[in-house]
Scaffold this active site. Structure first.
Site, mmCIF file in Angstrom:
data_model
loop_
_atom_site.group_PDB
_atom_site.id
_atom_site.type_symbol
_atom_site.label_atom_id
_atom_site.label_comp_id
_atom_site.label_asym_id
_atom_site.label_seq_id
_atom_site.Cartn_x
_atom_site.Cartn_y
_atom_site.Cartn_z
ATOM 1 C CD GLU A 231 -3.269 -6.008 3.997
ATOM 2 O OE1 GLU A 231 -4.122 -5.239 4.509
ATOM 3 O OE2 GLU A 231 -2.059 -5.769 3.998
ATOM 4 C CD GLU B 275 -2.949 -1.054 2.362
ATOM 5 O OE1 GLU B 275 -2.861 -0.138 3.183
ATOM 6 O OE2 GLU B 275 -3.875 -1.879 2.356
HETATM 7 C C1 BG6 Z 1 -4.093 -2.390 5.566
HETATM 8 C C2 BG6 Z 1 -2.681 -2.555 5.992
HETATM 9 O O1 BG6 Z 1 -4.288 -1.053 5.260
HETATM 10 O O2 BG6 Z 1 -5.125 -2.654 6.430
HETATM 11 C C3 BG6 Z 1 -2.491 -3.204 7.355
HETATM 12 O O3 BG6 Z 1 -1.840 -3.150 5.045
HETATM 13 C C4 BG6 Z 1 -3.602 -2.805 8.285
HETATM 14 O O4 BG6 Z 1 -1.226 -2.878 7.832
HETATM 15 C C5 BG6 Z 1 -4.928 -3.249 7.687
HETATM 16 O O5 BG6 Z 1 -3.420 -3.237 9.595
HETATM 17 C C6 BG6 Z 1 -6.142 -2.937 8.541
HETATM 18 O O6 BG6 Z 1 -6.243 -1.572 8.779
HETATM 19 P P1 BG6 Z 1 -6.155 -0.954 10.236
HETATM 20 O O7 BG6 Z 1 -5.864 0.482 10.025
HETATM 21 O O8 BG6 Z 1 -7.473 -1.176 10.886
HETATM 22 O O9 BG6 Z 1 -5.046 -1.651 10.943
#
Ligand code: BG6
Length: 465
Positions: free
Chosen positions: A365, A166
């Site tokens: 993800e 990202e």
């Molecule tokens: C993604 C990232 O944006 O989402 C992770 O690659 C992150 O590092 C995940 O933890 C979930 O988002 P957040 O901000 O709730 O941790």
């Protein structure tokens, strides 16, 4: 109906070094910007829990890998922490780190879980951040050396590499919307930071190719499909296209097509915000596109034509060109404040098929962060996270549909394996297939979703009416 996925589909999950490893006496890790920020402003972090306290994977990786097997993983992504491997960002390599990553990678392989390794997950070594981080061209050179070091050390066994996770997020967080250190609002720097990240990625890909290793290299981008409020309103459509240029195509295009989007270049030129580019850079970007694309998908972006006033005090901002639109009736994850729109995953895969040469890709993800999951613990001590099973299933159905229509999507990794440290949200929202009990020395317990995922992986799909 039975949803069956292609043979050898990648089933697994994703995590990152800074969110899981923790820091320990004698590990010789250098500071990253997260360690520094937490030292300076612990109150910025939920319940004042910092990155040193992550899920202790540095010590517990063997136990964790056994749990990955129990939850059906055939692949798993994490990242190397630059500040662990090269504590000052440049110079000496930390042998404790080499030993740790070697053992971690070997243990995964021995358990039949393919390691996917990412090189950068928001974690600039502090020694480099002090000199401007990605805003400083020297960081690109330092990153290239760091990347080469990783390929030399682990490239004999790791066959899936990613240059960034990202890359738009450090731009947004650090230089536009103040949710990452150094919390600036500065579009000029934001553009330069983005450009240097894209260049660094291409240089790492070039270095990897020169080494003639067997594997593949790519990048992981978070795609937030931009939907206009009203598809028949040209102003809304234009606003959505600009948001798409800023937040999606800014990295997707150079990574896959080797070129920055023309509309974004024009826009930045008009406001005199083009980055500094050196001779030869654009050829490097053109020639070193990715073999494989990781796509993180959480939420769509709903856009309407600009109605609110432009905030002159901050200088130019992407939001000068559009407003976010709160679509009535949208389905929300209230804990994270993100819309859940399952069809978005299909739309982006079809977009990759049609506009990006059907580049080989995978969902790197997707997931759901929920607060207070202890509420759902049953008498056997297992969290019954049916909402997560539902969430994953509903997204997988759309991935399946995209495959039927020819998308070259090769796997699905959920965020995340075991509950981990979510940046400034720390342990507020939990995402894992496996719970981590912070009050009980980080004890791990597989959630209902983890048991369900094992069946899905074993069956290479699931049944559903
Ligand atoms: C993604 C990232 O944006 O989402 C992770 O690659 C992150 O590092 C995940 O933890 C979930 O988002 P957040 O901000 O709730 O941790």
């Amino acid at each position: 109906m039975k949803y069956t996925f292609p043979k050898d589909f990648w089933w697994g999950s994703a995590a990152s070094g800074p969110q899981t490893e923790g820091t320990f006496e004698g590990d010789k890790k250098g500071q990253s910007l997260w360690d520094h920020w937490y030292d300076q402003e612990p109150e910025r972090f939920f319940n004042q829990i910092g990155p040193d306290n992550a899920s202790y994977v540095y010590k517990r990786y063997k136990e964790d890998i056994a749990l990955m097997k129990e939850t059906g993983h055939n692949s798993f992504r994490t990242s190397i922490q630059w500040s662990r491997l090269i504590p000052n960002g440049v110079g000496e390599v930390n042998q404790e780190a080499v030993a740790f990553y070697n053992e971690y990678i070997n243990e995964l392989i021995e358990n039949g879980i393919e390691p996917f390794i990412n090189l950068y997950h928001f974690d600039m070594p502090m020694a480099l951040q002090e000199k401007g981080g990605w805003n400083n061209r020297e960081t690109v050179d330092a990153y290239e050396i760091y990347a080469k070091t990783c390929f030399e050390l682990f490239g004999d066994r790791v066959n899936k590499w990613f240059t960034h996770n990202e890359p738009i997020v450090p731009v947004e967080g650090g230089y536009l919307y103040q949710f990452h250190y150094p919390e600036e609002v500065n579009m000029k720097k934001a553009v330069q930071v983005a450009y240097h990240e894209a260049l660094a990625s291409a240089k790492a890909i070039a270095a990897y190719k020169r080494m003639n290793l067997d594997g593949e290299i790519g990048i992981i981008v978070n795609l937030t499909p931009s939907y206009p409020r009203d598809e028949n309103n040209p102003e809304d459509v234009k606003a959505a296209e600009i948001a798409d240029a800023f937040f999606n195509r800014s990295f997707l295009d150079p990574a896959v097509k080797g070129e920055f989007p023309a509309d974004l270049i024009d826009l930045l030129k008009n406001i005199n915000h083009l980055p500094e580019v050196k001779d030869g850079d654009l050829a490097i970007i053109k020639e070193n596109t990715v073999d494989l694309l990781g796509v993180n998908y959480y939420q769509p972006r709903r856009i309407k034509a600009k109605e609110s006033k432009v905030k002159a005090a901050t200088g130019p901002m992407p939001d000068d060109y559009f407003d976010n639109f709160e679509m009535p009736g949208r389905k929300m994850n209230p804990y994270r404040g993100w819309e859940i729109y399952e069809k978005g995953i299909y739309d982006l895969l079809i977009n990759l098929k049609e506009d990006y040469g059907n580049i080989p890709c995978y969902i790197s993800e997707n997931g759901m962060g929920v607060e207070g999951e202890e509420r759902f613990i049953n008498k056997d001590g297992v969290i019954e996270d049916d909402y997560r099973i539902e969430f994953v299933k509903d997204h997988l159905k759309y991935v399946h549909q995209a495959i039927q229509e020819g998308s070259d999507v090769k796997g699905y990794h959920m965020w995340t394996c075991m509950d981990n440290w979510s940046w400034t949200n720390a342990y507020k929202n939990r995402y894992g297939f496996i719970s981590v009990d912070l009050d009980n020395e980080g004890a791990r317990t597989i959630k209902k979703s983890g048991h369900w995922f094992k069946e899905v992986s074993d069956e290479n799909g699931f049944d559903e009416e």
